[in-house]
Write a protein that holds these residues in place. Structure first.
Motif, PDB file in Angstrom:
ATOM      1  N   PHE A  51       1.048  -1.823  -0.026  1.00 49.41           N
ATOM      2  CA  PHE A  51       0.087  -0.434   0.289  1.00 49.41           C
ATOM      3  C   PHE A  51       0.670   1.613   0.207  1.00 49.41           C
ATOM      4  N   LEU A  52       2.243   1.001   0.845  1.00 53.79           N
ATOM      5  CA  LEU A  52       3.120   2.085   1.217  1.00 53.79           C
ATOM      6  C   LEU A  52       3.965   2.112  -0.062  1.00 53.79           C
ATOM      7  N   VAL A  53       4.344   1.424  -0.590  1.00 57.21           N
ATOM      8  CA  VAL A  53       5.535   1.437  -1.663  1.00 57.21           C
ATOM      9  C   VAL A  53       5.137   0.776  -3.212  1.00 57.21           C
ATOM     10  N   PRO A  54       5.961   1.427  -3.916  1.00 61.15           N
ATOM     11  CA  PRO A  54       4.946   1.408  -5.673  1.00 61.15           C
ATOM     12  C   PRO A  54       6.041  -0.233  -5.237  1.00 61.15           C
ATOM     13  N   PRO A  55       5.035  -0.914  -6.557  1.00 60.77           N
ATOM     14  CA  PRO A  55       3.897  -0.380  -7.497  1.00 60.77           C
ATOM     15  C   PRO A  55       2.792  -0.220  -6.177  1.00 60.77           C
ATOM     16  N   PHE A  56       1.992   1.037  -6.633  1.00 59.74           N
ATOM     17  CA  PHE A  56       1.074   0.615  -5.228  1.00 59.74           C
ATOM     18  C   PHE A  56       0.263  -0.074  -5.777  1.00 59.74           C
ATOM     19  N   THR A  57      -0.486  -0.985  -3.864  1.00 55.99           N
ATOM     20  CA  THR A  57      -1.772  -1.833  -4.178  1.00 55.99           C
ATOM     21  C   THR A  57      -2.303  -0.959  -3.858  1.00 55.99           C
ATOM     22  N   VAL A  58      -3.883   0.036  -5.011  1.00 58.56           N
ATOM     23  CA  VAL A  58      -4.852   0.594  -4.835  1.00 58.56           C
ATOM     24  C   VAL A  58      -6.669   0.028  -4.663  1.00 58.56           C
ATOM     25  N   PHE A  59      -7.411   0.678  -4.061  1.00 55.32           N
ATOM     26  CA  PHE A  59      -8.483  -0.163  -3.399  1.00 55.32           C
ATOM     27  C   PHE A  59      -9.259   0.569  -3.991  1.00 55.32           C
ATOM     28  N   SER A 104       0.243   9.338  -0.082  1.00 53.57           N
ATOM     29  CA  SER A 104       0.958  10.112  -0.937  1.00 53.57           C
ATOM     30  C   SER A 104       1.142   9.347  -2.446  1.00 53.57           C
ATOM     31  N   LEU A 105       0.151   8.880  -3.044  1.00 49.46           N
ATOM     32  CA  LEU A 105      -0.029   8.391  -3.915  1.00 49.46           C
ATOM     33  C   LEU A 105      -1.555   9.023  -4.919  1.00 49.46           C
ATOM     34  N   ALA A 106      -2.587   9.521  -3.549  1.00 50.22           N
ATOM     35  CA  ALA A 106      -3.977  10.140  -3.791  1.00 50.22           C
ATOM     36  C   ALA A 106      -3.303  12.217  -4.040  1.00 50.22           C
ATOM     37  N   ALA A 107      -2.494  12.379  -3.527  1.00 55.93           N
ATOM     38  CA  ALA A 107      -2.175  13.514  -3.674  1.00 55.93           C
ATOM     39  C   ALA A 107      -1.024  14.000  -5.496  1.00 55.93           C
ATOM     40  N   PRO A 155      16.732   2.381   0.942  1.00 55.71           N
ATOM     41  CA  PRO A 155      16.260   3.927   0.953  1.00 55.71           C
ATOM     42  C   PRO A 155      16.650   4.002  -1.037  1.00 55.71           C
ATOM     43  N   GLN A 156      17.938   3.045  -1.445  1.00 55.63           N
ATOM     44  CA  GLN A 156      17.881   3.183  -2.807  1.00 55.63           C
ATOM     45  C   GLN A 156      16.815   3.299  -4.047  1.00 55.63           C
ATOM     46  N   GLY A 190      10.565   5.446  -6.277  1.00 60.75           N
ATOM     47  CA  GLY A 190       9.351   5.263  -5.925  1.00 60.75           C
ATOM     48  C   GLY A 190       7.815   6.980  -5.637  1.00 60.75           C
ATOM     49  N   ALA A 191       9.233   8.257  -5.903  1.00 65.12           N
ATOM     50  CA  ALA A 191       8.817   8.668  -4.763  1.00 65.12           C
ATOM     51  C   ALA A 191       7.478   9.777  -5.541  1.00 65.12           C
ATOM     52  N   THR A 192       6.206   9.780  -4.512  1.00 73.85           N
ATOM     53  CA  THR A 192       5.337  10.608  -5.402  1.00 73.85           C
ATOM     54  C   THR A 192       5.397  12.193  -4.727  1.00 73.85           C
ATOM     55  N   SER A 193       5.051  11.930  -3.559  1.00 68.00           N
ATOM     56  CA  SER A 193       4.342  13.490  -3.502  1.00 68.00           C
ATOM     57  C   SER A 193       5.538  13.560  -1.780  1.00 68.00           C
ATOM     58  N   ASP A 194       5.430  14.298  -1.053  1.00 66.06           N
ATOM     59  CA  ASP A 194       5.964  14.778   0.030  1.00 66.06           C
ATOM     60  C   ASP A 194       5.702  13.891   1.300  1.00 66.06           C
ATOM     61  N   TRP A 195       4.280  13.076   1.138  1.00 65.56           N
ATOM     62  CA  TRP A 195       3.986  12.361   1.774  1.00 65.56           C
ATOM     63  C   TRP A 195       4.381  11.327   1.849  1.00 65.56           C
TER      64      TRP A 195
END
Lengths: 818, 363
Positions: free
Chosen positions: A139-147, A181-184, B89-90, B95-100
């Motif tokens: 959910f938090l890291v790519p590739p992201f799981t979305v619902f 983070s992805l929603a933003a 970290p690498q 995968g960074a998307t936004s500041d969140w």
């Protein structure tokens, strides 16, 4: 004798009287079926939206938002967290994906998300994550799981880094849920938070909101509570219905069991004389009852399941439309229903058989075995019934005067119903003897006398009919009153043609200017409110303009003559019914509202009805509101416009300001929807009404049928005197209809009483508001016709059977006469 | 230890609880691919290494204190900050998307244990917008409103000699001032602490010499307390081998000024792995490899529905240590996202004193 032999002997009774046996079985099955059916609908609906309510994202919890409606900055979130608040950020917005569909994207922070929201991310079974980390990583890291909600299962996401797309039944339709983070990124809203959801338990030591983030306001989760209240009210109605239906069914059961026991007195005496001990006999009787109860209970549960399955789609539609509660509309078969259905069948049977059984056990071994005709009711039992009825009414009165609480309210309802039912036979006998005195011709004299004589045997069935009719009248009146009140209230509350909510303060200002200049607009009324404390209770204070819309339309329960002028002058406050009832406030009493630093006191100018809202609410003049709370958000407005031009204006606003959906509401739509909803509620109510009435009709039928055989000794002499069998059969039919008609007349006041109790006592105890009662005389007429048809049908078969009785049979009566 | 392998990594589990298969308590036996791995012979640098090491998967700042009220009543206080990386970290940067966006998760645990009550709170945050973190100089570790911060001084402790500590939950809170003149203590081989026969290891150092005074807020009111405290720092990427199911760890402060850190890692085959550090009052240390320390259960008690050994016999024959360690409050269960037992103990036997006991992996 051995138990098995005793059982066989007892059982032989039923083989000689299969009709009686089936009456007992069907009566008990119907009673259990109605009970189970209502339970099934209730539990199914409850469990479905218990899950669903947690899916109305973050509405289940209180949250913080900016007073001006603009996004919250992450710095504010940080400041709150550092001040001891426990909040979770949520970002939402609308976005169009590749295939053109507009999707509501909701970004959450799973780390801080309160537990109450966990159901959101519950995927469809069997699709749990494979990485063994519990899904959070995905959910938090790519590739992201979305619902996504089920309807978006085939959504084409033209977004980089998306992994699994999991369908979640718990998401509201049209929603995509992902990490904030992805929603933003998807919504292109970096550094924005729509609202901060508050964890249920907050630390006492946290710093006051006004010190940390004065620009935020706490929004109480009122919507969830409202829904729960309203749906509770719906279920309360259904439960009351289920209980009444079961009570009606029990009357049949008791009648039949009573008859069977009376008829078997001789058999029991013979068994005792031939050496069967009382213990063995009692055990045998109990076993027999248990067996019948279990068989009938099983049939009843199945029947209940089908009733529920037939009704549930309507119930589901009703709840969905009325409260937005999602009920799947499908029925699972729960083990609990089996158990509770069987339990209630067994308990009911034993309850119904209790008196018959004790009488039989107390019977002296050599007592006369002659069946005591039912008609031989002694004056003593009349007195006992009257006393019991009196006690019931007295109990109801005492409880009404001094009791409180929901259980007490239901006890009152029960006591009144039982009291009235007990009164029925004697009231009926009284009326009939009056007719008897008035009768001149011999046949009519005989008719009335014979009717009175037959009354005791029918009294249980008639009680059942009366309760069924009363329940019908009561519940229909309640539902009808609720519909009228609610629609009337909606009319009053939604007097304005359009309701609009600006995105922010700046837009609101532009909107006001634009609307003021618009030629079609009659008035723009502010709907501005603050969360504060009213007379010590947390609640909302609204500001109202001085406008005829309110003077003419606002639903007032009580008011001073100058209420609206006083409010306009800033000299009075209007409060809702719930607050008035809880605090015992009347017109003229002073009420305090909390300002930022001090308390402001105003006298109550009026009390208005506010259905569906458990919280305190008040209204003051809008100028006073802005003076007391300069920070009040000013984004919502009601617009008065010629109804024919409303749709056009709505389009113009939409085009000019880009507002739509929930931000711009046409009241005609809301009203239309609520009317549809009540239509469905009526379908359910009517279906249950017909079922209850059928049960009562069946009770009459079985009573008349079992009596018809015993009535030959009464009818044979009249036949011998010259009345034809046809004429006699006609009189029998007439008698049935007459008794039913009399019962209906007596059921009417009882039904109205029941309705009044439900509206004015049960509702107040359960929800804090009282509904006015409306009577629907046309419905009674319809009900009367149905009731008469049911009775006529029930009476027709025994009457027809009599008309076909061989003269030889009738002659035999004289030969056998003792 | 502490192997305090309280697996922040398994914060993941709090979400949808999945059976942790054969990967040790809290998945700490998971492979360390892509992450940094502790190397024997590395010289730890201060104040730099007081700070966070995002290249390693897990890390903690773990403080336990044995305290006394003015009336002699005993208290235990815990303050813990766990860091857990979801990705090296690498990889995370790509995968960074936004500041969140953050692949660093933070979890704080705070507790006060009294002889008859145990108060626990948990605090969670993602590593974004400064919600939680640790900076080396001036030293500061924080999550939401909880904080452990240094004033930059403290001589031998190289930046963590004086600490201010605060945390609160819905029914308790505390504010403590800590100071220490003693040196930092390095476990194992100069801070390279081996955790299994197959070579898993972590970096592990402590500051066990704090004197404490401060204030506890309890439902019954405020209490002024004094006592001593012990700070543990540990980081690694795969500190448990796959067949280790949990551990029992003690930090013991004896009345003569000497101290003992010891732990045993319970293996599924019954061959437990033990390790110990003997600390003299002047800070001189002796490390004891596997099997020198012996920890034996004496009795179990029921804590929140689990049978947990709250009375132990701890032996280190080479130092003449043979003591009984008894929980001050048997109910010191930490009902957090990853539940475990952590509480103050009293010591009797060849040596007397007070300390802390931690036990994980008891179902």
């Amino acid at each position: 004798m051995r138990l098995a032999s005793v059982l066989r002997v007892l059982w032989s009774h039923w083989t000689y009287r299969p009709l009686q046996f089936f009456a007992l079985l069907i009566g008990l099955s119907l009673a259990t079926g109605l009970w189970t059916g209502v339970q099934a609908i209730n539990t199914e609906a409850r469990s479905s939206y218990a899950e669903a309510s947690s899916t109305i994202i973050s509405n289940a919890l209180d949250y913080l938002e900016r007073k001006d409606g603009t996004p919250i900055k992450p710095e504010t979130y940080l400041a709150l967290q550092k001040s001891g608040w426990r909040t979770s950020p949520l970002l939402e917005g609308q976005v169009q994906f590749g295939d053109g569909r507009s999707v509501r994207v909701v970004g959450i922070d799973p780390i801080t998300m309160p537990r109450e929201m966990a159901a959101l991310t519950q995927p469809v079974q069997g699709e749990a994550d494979q990485d063994g980390s519990g899904g959070l990583v995905g959910f938090l890291v790519p590739p992201f799981t979305v619902f996504v909600s089920p309807g978006l299962a085939d959504l084409k996401l033209n977004v980089a880094n998306i992994g699994d797309v999991v369908v979640s039944e718990n998401l509201p339709e049209g929603t995509l849920l992902t990490d904030i983070s992805l929603a933003a990124q998807i919504l292109n809203k970096p550094g924005e938070i729509s609202r901060l959801v508050l964890a249920a338990d907050q630390k006492r030591t946290r710093v006051n909101l006004s010190e940390v983030a004065p620009q935020l306001q706490r929004i109480a989760n009122t919507s969830g509570a409202d829904m729960a209240r309203l749906t509770d009210s719906f279920h309360l109605n259904l439960t009351a219905f289920g209980l009444l239906a079961f009570a009606v069914g029990l009357f049949i059961v008791q009648g039949t069991i009573n008859l069977a026991f009376e008829q078997r007195r001789a058999m029991c005496r013979t068994l005792r004389v031939t050496g069967t001990s009382m213990t063995v006999l009692t055990i045998a009787l109990l076993l027999e009852l248990l067996l019948i109860a279990l068989v009938a209970g099983t049939i009843g549960v199945l029947l209940g399941y089908f009733i529920a399955a037939l009704l549930l789609p309507d119930v589901a539609a009703t709840l969905r439309g009325l409260y937005g509660a999602r009920v799947s509309g499908e029925l699972d078969f729960h083990v609990g229903w089996w158990l509770s259905g069987l339990a209630i069948a067994v308990a009911g049977t034993f309850l119904a058989a209790f008196w018959s059984l004790t009488k039989l056990i107390r019977m002296p071994i050599l007592a006369a075995s002659r069946p005591r005709a039912w008609a031989r009711m002694s004056a003593r039992s009349t007195l006992a019934r009257l006393a019991a009825s009196g006690i019931c009414f007295a109990l109801a009165l005492v409880l009404y005067g001094w009791g409180s609480g929901l259980v007490v309210a239901f006890t009152i309802v029960g006591a009144v119903l039982i009291g009235a039912a007990l009164l029925l036979p004697d009231a009926m006998a009284l009326i009939i003897s009056l007719f008897e005195k008035l009768a001149v011709r011999p046949v009519s004299q005989w008719f009335w006398a014979d009717t009175r004589q037959q009354l005791p045997g029918l009294s249980l069935a008639l009680m059942a009919l009366m309760l069924a009719l009363a329940a019908n009248i009561g519940v229909s009146t309640m539902v009808g009153s609720f519909r009228l009140t609610f629609e009337g209230w909606l009319d009053q509350r939604l007097a304005s043609e359009l309701y609009v909510r600006a995105a922010d303060e700046q837009q609101a200002q532009q909107l006001r200017t634009w609307l003021a200049a618009h030629p079609d607009v009659d008035a723009v009324l502010p709907i501005w409110s603050v969360e504060t404390r009213i007379d010590g209770e947390p609640g909302q204070v609204f500001g109202v303009a001085d406008h005829r819309t309110y003077r003419d339309q606002w639903p007032m329960l009580d008011r001073s003559a100058t209420a609206w002028s006083d409010v306009a002058a800033g000299k009075a406050i209007l409060i809702n019914e719930q607050l008035a009832r809880r605090k015992g406030l009347r017109v003229g009493d002073p009420v305090t509202i909390d300002e930022a630093s001090r308390q402001y006191k105003l006298p109550v100018g009026g009390i208005y009805s506010d259905y569906g809202n458990p919280h305190a609410q008040a209204m003051i003049h809008v100028d006073l509101l802005t003076q007391l709370y300069p920070e009040v958000p000013r984004r919502r407005h009601a617009i008065r416009v010629d109804p024919s031009k409303a749709a056009d204006l709505s389009r113009q606003i939409s085009a000019e300001f880009g507002l739509g959906g929930r931000s711009l509401v046409d009241q005609a739509l809301i009203k239309q929807r609520s009317v549809e909803v009540f239509e469905r509620t009526f379908t359910v109510t009517q279906a249950l009404n017909v079922l209850t009435l059928s049960v009562a009709g069946f009770a009459i039928f079985t009573s008349l049928l079992t009596q018809s055989a015993m009535r030959l000794p009464q009818l044979a002499p009249v036949w011998a005197l010259g009345l034809t069998r046809r004429e006699l059969a006609g009189l029998e039919l007439l008698r049935g209809i007459l008794l039913a008609g009399l019962t209906m007349i007596m059921a009417l006041p009882l039904g109205l009483m029941l309705a009044w109790l439900l509206l004015a006592v049960v509702n107040v105890e359960a929800f804090g508001w009282r509904l006015p009662m409306f009577v629907f005389a046309r419905d009674w007429l319809m009900l009367g016709v149905y009731g008469l048809i049911a009775t006529a049908l029930a009476a027709a078969i025994p009457a027809r059977r009599f008309s076909k009785t061989e003269p030889a049979e009738l002659v035999k009566v004289f030969a056998h006469e003792r | 230890m502490n192997v305090r392998l309280i697996p922040a990594i398994l914060m993941a589990l709090m979400w949808m609880s999945q059976p942790v298969a054969a990967q040790g308590y809290g998945g700490l036996g998971t492979k360390a691919e892509g992450y940094d791995v502790p190397q024997r012979g590395t010289q730890l640098q201060f104040p730099r290494d007081h700070g966070a090491h995002p290249g390693y998967r897990i890390e903690w700042w773990y403080l336990t204190a044995n305290l006394q009220g003015e009336d002699g009543r005993q208290y235990g206080v815990q303050w813990t900050l766990f860091r857990s990386a979801l990705q090296p970290p690498q990889q995370a940067k790509r995968g960074a998307t936004s500041d969140w966006h953050s692949t660093q998760l933070w979890m704080g645990h705070a507790a006060i244990t009294t002889p008859d009550s145990h108060h626990v709170a948990e605090s969670l945050a993602r590593g974004a917008y400064g919600l939680a973190g640790v900076q080396a100089a001036p030293f500061k570790a924080w999550i939401n409103d909880w904080e452990m911060s240094g004033d930059g001084g403290g001589g031998a402790s190289k930046g963590v000699g004086n600490l201010a500590l605060s945390a609160s939950g819905t029914d308790f809170g505390y504010r403590l001032a800590l100071s220490s003149d003693g040196p930092l203590i390095f476990h194992g081989d100069q801070g390279y602490s081996v955790k299994s026969a197959s070579g898993q290891a972590s970096y592990y150092y402590s500051q066990p010499f704090y004197q404490v005074q401060g204030q506890l807020e309890l439902p019954s009111g405020s209490v002024s307390v004094t006592g001593n405290a012990w700070l543990d720092r540990e980081w690694s990427s795969q500190p448990l081998s796959e067949d280790q199911q949990g551990w029992d760890w003690v930090s013991l402060s004896f009345d003569d000024g000497s101290k003992l850190m010891g732990f045993q890692l319970r293996q599924s085959d019954g061959n437990n792995f033990t390790s110990a550090t003997w600390i003299q009052s002047d800070g001189q240390t002796t490390a004891y490899a596997n099997n020198k320390l012996k920890m034996t259960e004496i009795s179990r008690s029921n804590a929140a529905g689990r049978e947990v050994p709250t009375r132990w016999r701890v032996e280190l024959p080479e130092r003449g240590v043979d003591v009984t360690v008894q929980a001050l409050n048997k109910d010191a269960w930490m009902e957090t996202s990853f539940p475990y037992w952590e509480g103050p103990v009293n010591i009797k036997g060849s040596h007397a004193g007070v300390g802390y006991l931690e036990m994980t992996g008891y179902q």
